[in-house]
Structures are given as C-alpha cells and as structure tokens.
Design a protein around this motif. Structure first.
Motif, mmCIF file in Angstrom:
data_model
loop_
_atom_site.group_PDB
_atom_site.id
_atom_site.type_symbol
_atom_site.label_atom_id
_atom_site.label_comp_id
_atom_site.label_asym_id
_atom_site.label_seq_id
_atom_site.Cartn_x
_atom_site.Cartn_y
_atom_site.Cartn_z
ATOM 1 N N SER A 7 0.853 -1.183 0.000
ATOM 2 C CA SER A 7 0.000 0.000 0.000
ATOM 3 C C SER A 7 0.890 1.235 0.000
ATOM 4 O O SER A 7 2.097 1.136 0.261
ATOM 5 N N PRO A 8 0.322 2.400 -0.252
ATOM 6 C CA PRO A 8 1.126 3.623 -0.198
ATOM 7 C C PRO A 8 1.304 4.169 1.211
ATOM 8 O O PRO A 8 1.948 5.208 1.380
ATOM 9 N N THR A 9 0.755 3.494 2.218
ATOM 10 C CA THR A 9 0.722 4.015 3.590
ATOM 11 C C THR A 9 1.800 3.381 4.452
ATOM 12 O O THR A 9 1.726 2.186 4.753
ATOM 13 N N PRO A 10 2.803 4.130 4.906
ATOM 14 C CA PRO A 10 3.782 3.578 5.847
ATOM 15 C C PRO A 10 3.138 3.337 7.215
ATOM 16 O O PRO A 10 2.255 4.091 7.637
ATOM 17 N N ALA A 11 3.600 2.300 7.904
ATOM 18 C CA ALA A 11 2.987 1.915 9.177
ATOM 19 C C ALA A 11 4.012 1.893 10.306
ATOM 20 O O ALA A 11 5.047 1.231 10.210
ATOM 21 N N LEU A 12 3.692 2.609 11.368
ATOM 22 C CA LEU A 12 4.459 2.587 12.614
ATOM 23 C C LEU A 12 3.763 1.644 13.587
ATOM 24 O O LEU A 12 2.533 1.585 13.638
ATOM 25 N N ILE A 13 4.531 0.914 14.382
ATOM 26 C CA ILE A 13 3.974 0.014 15.393
ATOM 27 C C ILE A 13 4.197 0.648 16.754
ATOM 28 O O ILE A 13 5.330 0.971 17.123
ATOM 29 N N LEU A 14 3.123 0.844 17.512
ATOM 30 C CA LEU A 14 3.211 1.516 18.801
ATOM 31 C C LEU A 14 2.059 1.070 19.680
ATOM 32 O O LEU A 14 0.896 1.234 19.308
ATOM 33 N N GLY A 15 2.375 0.490 20.844
ATOM 34 C CA GLY A 15 1.316 0.003 21.709
ATOM 35 C C GLY A 15 1.732 -0.034 23.166
ATOM 36 O O GLY A 15 2.821 0.433 23.536
ATOM 37 N N PRO A 16 0.903 -0.628 24.009
ATOM 38 C CA PRO A 16 1.083 -0.557 25.463
ATOM 39 C C PRO A 16 2.133 -1.523 25.992
ATOM 40 O O PRO A 16 2.676 -2.355 25.261
ATOM 41 N N SER A 17 2.362 -1.421 27.291
ATOM 42 C CA SER A 17 3.242 -2.356 28.000
ATOM 43 C C SER A 17 2.418 -3.485 28.597
ATOM 44 O O SER A 17 1.210 -3.374 28.801
#
Length: 437
Positions: free
Chosen positions: A391-401
């Motif tokens: 896809s044209p959308t870059p993805a960052l991964i970010l979540g809880p502990s």
C-alpha cells in the motif's frame, strides 16, 4: 485555543476517564474472538467494535472479506482461510479539510486461550494491581481500545481535526494471517500514515521482523532388528535436526548483517523449535523404533529477507553438518511451510515519514512527560508488511506495555494504557491538525 491549552485539556480528560477507559478495554477482552484456522470467531467482537465506532460518531463500514474486489487475486492473498461471518470494520472520522490523514489499524483475533491454568479466566477481563488480565489484553485489544478512547477524548472535548482519522479492526492476523489487513487496503483505507497498536511497551517501532513456521517430517525404518537388518530411528533424526537448528541460529546471525534498527538492541534473529512428535501414540507400549518424526520450527528474518533465502541457507548448513549428524544423512526431512512467510518490513523513507516520526516524538514527549525511547525494530513479526509493501501508507507500530502475550495470565499494564491514549490523542492533534490552532 493554543496547543498547550488543548494538551492540558486532554491530560485532564485522561485522568477523569481512567475508570471508563479501563472498562472499555476489559469489555473487549470479555468478548472471545479466538482464531481457529481456517476459521475464527471474531463476529461478536467486530459487531461490538462497530457499535463503539458508531457511538463516537464515525462513518462505520462493516464488510465481509469475500466482497472485497481483487482480494483473492492479489499476490499477497493467502488462500487457505475461510471468512464467513468474519467481517472487517472501519470507522471514518472525516476531517474538515487541509490536514493530513491517519489510520489506527489492529487485529480483532486472538490466539487460543490454551490449556495452562489462568489465575483469572482468560475472558474475564479482570482488573487488579494496575493490570488488565485476559487473552488479547496485551495483544492487542488494549492498543485498539486506546485508539477508540483517544477518539472519544477529542470528540468529548469538541476538538475538530482538519485531517481524517480512521480506526480499523481487521480479522485473521494471528497464525500467519493478514488477509484482513490486505482487505482494508483494497477497500481504500490508505491515508498518509498508519499506526498499528501491537504491544511495544511504548517504544515506537518503524520496522518489524519477518518470520515463518515450517514442518520437518522424517520417515525411518521401524521395527526390532531380529535378523540384524538396519533400522533407522525417525526420533533420533528428529532430535538431531532440533540440535542442528539450535546451531543454525548462530550461523544465521553470522551470515546476516544486523539491520540498523536492530543493531543496538543486541537481539539476534531467532530459530525456535516449537514442537516434536514421534512414534505411534496409539500403541499401548512403544516397543519399537519410531517410524516417523515431526518437528515444527520458527525462523526470523529482517526486512528484505525471503523465505527462499532462509531455506537455502538452512539446507546449505544441513549439508555441511552431516558429518556431525550421520543419522541425518540416512533420514532426511521433508520441509513444508505451515503458515505464509510473514515478510519483515519498514516504513518507506522520505520527507513525509520523517515528518510523521517527528510528530510521534513530540506527541510522545507530551504524553510520557519525557522523550520516548529511540526508534527501534520490533522483536516480532506482524501484519505491518501489508501497509509497507502493498500500500502507499507507511505503518508505525506503537502500543502498550504488559507481558505474557500468547501465554496464560496475559496482561496489559494500565498506566501504560492511559499514557498510550494520550499519546494517540496528541498524535491526532499534531499530525491531523486541530481547527483553530
């Protein structure tokens, strides 16, 4: 109203709504949505998620994967799954215009609750000692609850954004899935940037590992050697192959130069034996050499590595080690994949990505009251490659502990959850821009 005032209001909202925010995450955990390949029971969870989005004022779309044009023909589609009563859901919060767009995308499905004992039931959503317990609390219903609560925060504070925000819940990510994530892209949810709220312990990951699970099968010559005939124990071969895999891990990491985003973490690529089975388990007593052996194993790869490359390296190492494992010369494995290979991937480099990562850092500094951890590569595989590669959308991964993902007593740390809600709300403000700023 200036940005400092908006941030103060967001911070106060987070404090005032901690009980309600924890209850939402608990409610999501209390709806089982276990993936049982090739099927899954995400339906009730997805219906509730759609209701949450509707209550927030989103334009909600619920759709079955089999209705998505071009999905089954797409080269990244995995054809071994069934999708009846397993809908995807996305909610659109339209911007007023002029701002950049963002999607929060996460999977609805969880792994099986297992047979290990839980202190609380896997679907009770128990809250105690500052933690939310239950299957999916950490991976990854807590992260998706944070996205919903960030949207509710801005909604209740009357903060209107210039750019559009999507919140998307997809099916079938576990066990090598990702068709649900691909379907979202083909449905046109392709904004400027994406956040995948997988559990990262509040560390931003602009890249993730790849990996695959394979099955090695061994066929020996069974029986008891009454006449002096040569017998071959498939169990001995299976155990020898397990030992070879442990040594291959070191060889793999010698041959593959660490990716820059993992170079400071001291985390090597892992080769893991997952299960071993050998012998006739229905015999009352196993009194002969086992005729067969099966071993499942996992091997990781950095972005850019392929399953073919990994297997070629494994076979080359296998041949080189035969003098040390003579049984493997007599009893060679048949190796087949058990899941699709999950490609490692990273956010596309460029000015827009740099700007987004700057916004992530600024909003994280506000939410955490300190600078976030430096950018790193994730220690796990996930569906981010459907964004970054397809896809044209870059993805960052970010979540809880939290801890115990895929194990008994899985939990999410609630303090990190509240911080994540604020981080997401601040990121929406920074990236999509608030009207009147």
């Amino acid at each position: 109203m200036n940005r400092s005032s908006l941030s103060q209001r967001i911070g106060q909202w987070i404090e005032d709504n901690k009980t309600a925010s924890a209850e939402l995450a608990s409610r999501l955990v209390r709806i089982p949505s276990v993936n049982h390949p090739p099927h899954g029971n995400e339906y009730a969870y997805q219906q509730y998620f759609a209701e949450c989005l509707h209550n927030l004022g989103a334009e909600v779309t619920v759709y079955e994967l089999d209705t998505v044009p071009g999905l089954r023909e797409h080269p990244a589609f995995m054809s071994s799954r069934q999708y009846a009563n397993r809908p995807n859901v996305h909610g659109l919060f339209p911007g007023s215009g002029g701002g950049r767009s963002l999607v929060f995308s996460g999977h609805a499905d969880t792994v099986y609750e297992g047979t290990e004992p839980w202190q609380d039931g896997p679907f009770e959503g128990a809250i105690r000692d500052g933690r939310l317990y239950g299957r999916g609390s950490y991976d990854m219903k807590g992260g998706m609850a944070a996205a919903l609560e960030a949207g509710r925060c801005l909604n209740q504070l009357g903060i209107r954004l210039k750019g559009s925000v999507y919140i998307e819940s997809v099916v079938d990510e576990e066990h090598g899935g990702a068709n649900g994530t691909l379907a979202g892209r083909l449905m046109g949810v392709n904004p400027d940037m994406a956040v995948i709220p997988e559990p990262t312990n509040l560390v931003p990951y602009p890249a993730h590992l790849g990996g695959g699970i394979w099955k090695a099968e061994f066929s020996g010559k069974s029986g008891i050697g009454f006449n002096g005939e040569e017998l071959i124990s498939a169990l001995d071969a299976t155990v020898a192959f397990a030992m070879l895999l442990q040594k291959f891990a070191a060889k793999l990491n010698e041959q593959i130069k660490p990716h820059p985003l993992w170079s400071e973490s001291n985390r090597a690529l892992e080769v893991v034996v997952l299960s071993i089975l050998s012998g006739d388990t229905k015999r009352e007593l196993q009194e002969k050499l086992p005729a067969d052996g099966k071993l499942n194993f996992w091997i990781e790869g950095y972005p850019g590595m392929t399953d073919r490359q990994i297997l070629d390296m494994l076979w080359a190492y296998y041949e080189s080690e035969l003098p040390n494992y003579p049984i493997l010369a007599k009893c060679r494995p048949r190796i087949t994949p058990l899941i699709r290979y999950l490609d490692g991937s990273e956010m596309k480099a460029g000015e827009l990505t740099d700007q987004f990562l700057g916004a992530v850092k600024r909003s994280g500094t506000t939410a955490l009251e300190r600078e976030p951890a430096s950018l790193q590569g994730s220690p796990f595989a996930c569906d981010g490659f459907m964004f970054n590669l397809h896809s044209p959308t870059p993805a960052l991964i970010l979540g809880p502990s939290g801890s115990n993902a895929h194990a008994a007593d899985e939990y999410m740390d609630l303090d990190s959850y509240y911080k994540l809600i604020r981080w997401f709300a601040e990121l929406m403000l920074d990236w999509c821009e608030a009207e009147g700023e």
